[in-house]
Scaffold this motif. Structure first.
Motif, short mmCIF file in Angstrom:
data_model
loop_
_atom_site.label_atom_id
_atom_site.label_comp_id
_atom_site.label_asym_id
_atom_site.label_seq_id
_atom_site.Cartn_x
_atom_site.Cartn_y
_atom_site.Cartn_z
N TYR A 5 -90.93 -41.30 36.02
CA TYR A 5 -92.09 -40.77 35.20
C TYR A 5 -93.40 -41.73 35.06
O TYR A 5 -94.41 -41.25 34.98
CB TYR A 5 -91.62 -39.98 33.91
CG TYR A 5 -92.62 -39.09 33.25
CD1 TYR A 5 -93.11 -37.83 34.07
CD2 TYR A 5 -92.72 -39.14 32.02
CE1 TYR A 5 -93.91 -37.10 33.30
CE2 TYR A 5 -93.55 -38.48 31.27
CZ TYR A 5 -94.30 -37.09 32.22
OH TYR A 5 -95.02 -36.27 31.36
N ILE A 35 -86.86 -36.28 38.56
CA ILE A 35 -87.84 -37.43 38.51
C ILE A 35 -88.15 -38.20 37.02
O ILE A 35 -89.18 -38.91 36.98
CB ILE A 35 -89.10 -37.01 39.15
CG1 ILE A 35 -89.73 -35.79 38.37
CG2 ILE A 35 -88.90 -36.48 40.44
CD1 ILE A 35 -91.14 -35.60 38.87
N GLN A 36 -87.21 -38.06 36.00
CA GLN A 36 -87.53 -38.53 34.59
C GLN A 36 -87.73 -39.86 34.80
O GLN A 36 -88.37 -40.50 33.92
CB GLN A 36 -86.29 -38.12 33.89
CG GLN A 36 -86.03 -36.73 33.92
CD GLN A 36 -84.75 -36.38 34.66
OE1 GLN A 36 -84.65 -36.62 35.55
NE2 GLN A 36 -83.96 -35.52 33.99
N ALA A 90 -92.82 -31.00 42.00
CA ALA A 90 -93.40 -30.70 40.38
C ALA A 90 -94.65 -30.22 40.10
O ALA A 90 -94.70 -29.36 39.43
CB ALA A 90 -93.22 -32.17 39.76
N VAL A 122 -92.20 -35.16 43.42
CA VAL A 122 -93.42 -34.98 42.83
C VAL A 122 -94.59 -33.86 43.15
O VAL A 122 -95.11 -33.04 42.33
CB VAL A 122 -94.14 -36.32 42.90
CG1 VAL A 122 -95.45 -36.12 41.90
CG2 VAL A 122 -93.43 -37.36 42.04
N VAL A 171 -96.56 -41.09 38.16
CA VAL A 171 -96.39 -39.55 37.84
C VAL A 171 -96.52 -38.89 36.59
O VAL A 171 -97.27 -37.84 36.78
CB VAL A 171 -94.73 -39.60 38.00
CG1 VAL A 171 -94.05 -38.09 37.80
CG2 VAL A 171 -94.12 -40.20 39.20
N LYS A 172 -96.64 -39.36 35.44
CA LYS A 172 -97.25 -38.70 34.37
C LYS A 172 -98.73 -38.23 34.21
O LYS A 172 -98.79 -37.21 34.05
CB LYS A 172 -96.58 -39.76 33.24
CG LYS A 172 -97.10 -39.29 31.79
CD LYS A 172 -96.92 -40.34 30.59
CE LYS A 172 -97.47 -39.66 29.03
NZ LYS A 172 -97.13 -40.66 28.10
N CYS A 197 -89.56 -32.14 34.89
CA CYS A 197 -88.94 -33.27 35.35
C CYS A 197 -87.44 -33.30 35.56
O CYS A 197 -86.92 -34.17 36.36
CB CYS A 197 -89.55 -34.66 34.68
SG CYS A 197 -91.50 -34.86 34.73
N GLU A 198 -86.97 -32.75 34.40
CA GLU A 198 -85.36 -32.66 34.41
C GLU A 198 -84.90 -31.92 35.77
O GLU A 198 -83.93 -32.01 36.26
CB GLU A 198 -85.03 -32.07 32.94
CG GLU A 198 -83.87 -31.97 33.05
CD GLU A 198 -83.10 -31.54 31.60
OE1 GLU A 198 -82.02 -31.31 31.53
OE2 GLU A 198 -84.18 -31.18 30.79
#
Length: 337
Positions: free
Chosen positions: A125, A121-122, A143, A140, A91-92, A116-117
């Motif tokens: 990540y 989805i933290q 996001a 995602v 995801v990152k 993400c917050e």
């Protein structure tokens, strides 16, 4: 914020969009509804610059999407029906890639952490996207639409394929995003639009057939035709009286929940509000009404009613055209006798 004017799109001889126009004001969540094949996705693809229209225009914050696509796209975050994810990335890595792709100038670490917050989805990540559930993949996808903090968010069928719990979570997320963004939610799921949207634009066969605030959309059809009425009185006599009352199309009992009262589901004939006549008729017989609720028209009823009206109007137009043609042909043949 969004203005679509006289937009038409043809693929060969097939006209997918037929001169449609509507606007979305800043801060609104607008549901763009229609059956599969009605023209929703084509409209979204034109608005986001993936397709060009045959004629007409689409503007975002006064910028024409075809005349100045780069500036217009900076204002738009788009989640297509199939989220554009790279499954082998974490995801990152994926959000970093989208950040660079959009040429975002906000502080990367802080900006992506905030996204993400908001999307919650933290805790995934650093996980590979392929290993995420469909619900988290959808998150995602949302996001990536938020990267760059665009003013407009466009979601095309964002809950398709999700389980009931995930659907509720995505709806709540969209509702919270509406506090700081202008949103178009394209869907064929009417209860979804009812739960989330301020206004609804309904498209059918490439034409706009309704454009109303959510709370007013039931006025398109007879919203007070169906009543749930709790009446104190002998059930058989009450039922017989109701079935013999002018203006009532259908009656059935919904059960006896108290010792001295029965609930009846009553549907009136089109254009007739039975509430006052019912009160007077029952009062004259000494049968008190101890509860009455208008069941209104649900969105499924409304959509079917709107589409049926459009289909009937088209059929009448075709019939009139054929009648005029036959009349002219008859006169022509008569004149040559």
């Amino acid at each position: 914020m969004i203005k679509i004017k006289n937009l038409t799109k043809q693929f060969g001889k097939k006209k997918v969009l037929d001169n449609i126009s509507f606007t979305v004001e800043e801060g609104e969540i607008v549901g763009f509804l229609g059956q599969n094949g009605a023209g929703k996705t084509t409209t979204m693809n034109i608005l986001t610059g993936y397709l060009s229209g045959t004629s007409g225009s689409a503007e975002v914050n006064g910028i024409n999407i075809l005349d100045n696509p780069l500036e217009a796209k900076k204002l738009i975050g788009f989640l297509p029906e199939q989220p554009p994810l790279y499954l082998d990335m974490t995801v990152k890595e994926y959000l970093y890639f989208i950040y660079d792709l959009k040429g975002c100038t906000l502080d990367r670490k802080k900006h992506l952490a905030e996204i993400c917050e908001v999307i919650r989805i933290q805790h995934v990540y650093n996980r590979i996207i392929r290993n995420l559930s469909k619900g988290y993949r959808q998150r995602v996808g949302i996001a990536q639409a938020l990267v760059g903090n665009p003013k407009v968010l466009i979601f095309d069928e964002p809950t398709v394929g999700l389980d009931p719990k995930q659907i509720i979570e995505i709806r709540n997320l969209i509702r919270s995003l509406g506090q700081s963004h202008t949103i178009i939610l394209s869907t064929h799921i009417l209860p979804e639009a009812q739960a989330v949207c301020d206004r609804m634009v309904i498209i059918n066969e490439g034409q706009i057939v309704a454009n109303e605030k959510t709370e007013n959309i039931a006025n398109i059809v007879d919203a007070n035709r169906r009543l749930s009425v709790k009446i104190c009185g002998p059930e058989k006599e009450v039922l017989s009286m109701l079935r013999g009352t002018d203006g009532i199309a259908y009656v059935e009992t919904a059960g006896t929940f108290d010792k001295d009262s029965t609930t009846y589901l009553i549907e009136s004939k089109p254009g007739i509000d039975m509430r006052k006549p019912l009160f007077h008729a029952l009062a004259a017989r000494g049968w008190p009404i101890i509860g009455m609720e208008s069941l209104g028209a649900n969105l499924e009823d409304i959509f079917i009613a709107i589409v049926d009206k459009q289909s009937q109007a088209k059929a009448n137009k075709t019939q009139n055209r054929n009648n005029n043609k036959n009349t002219k042909e008859t006169k022509f043949h008569a004149g040559n006798l």
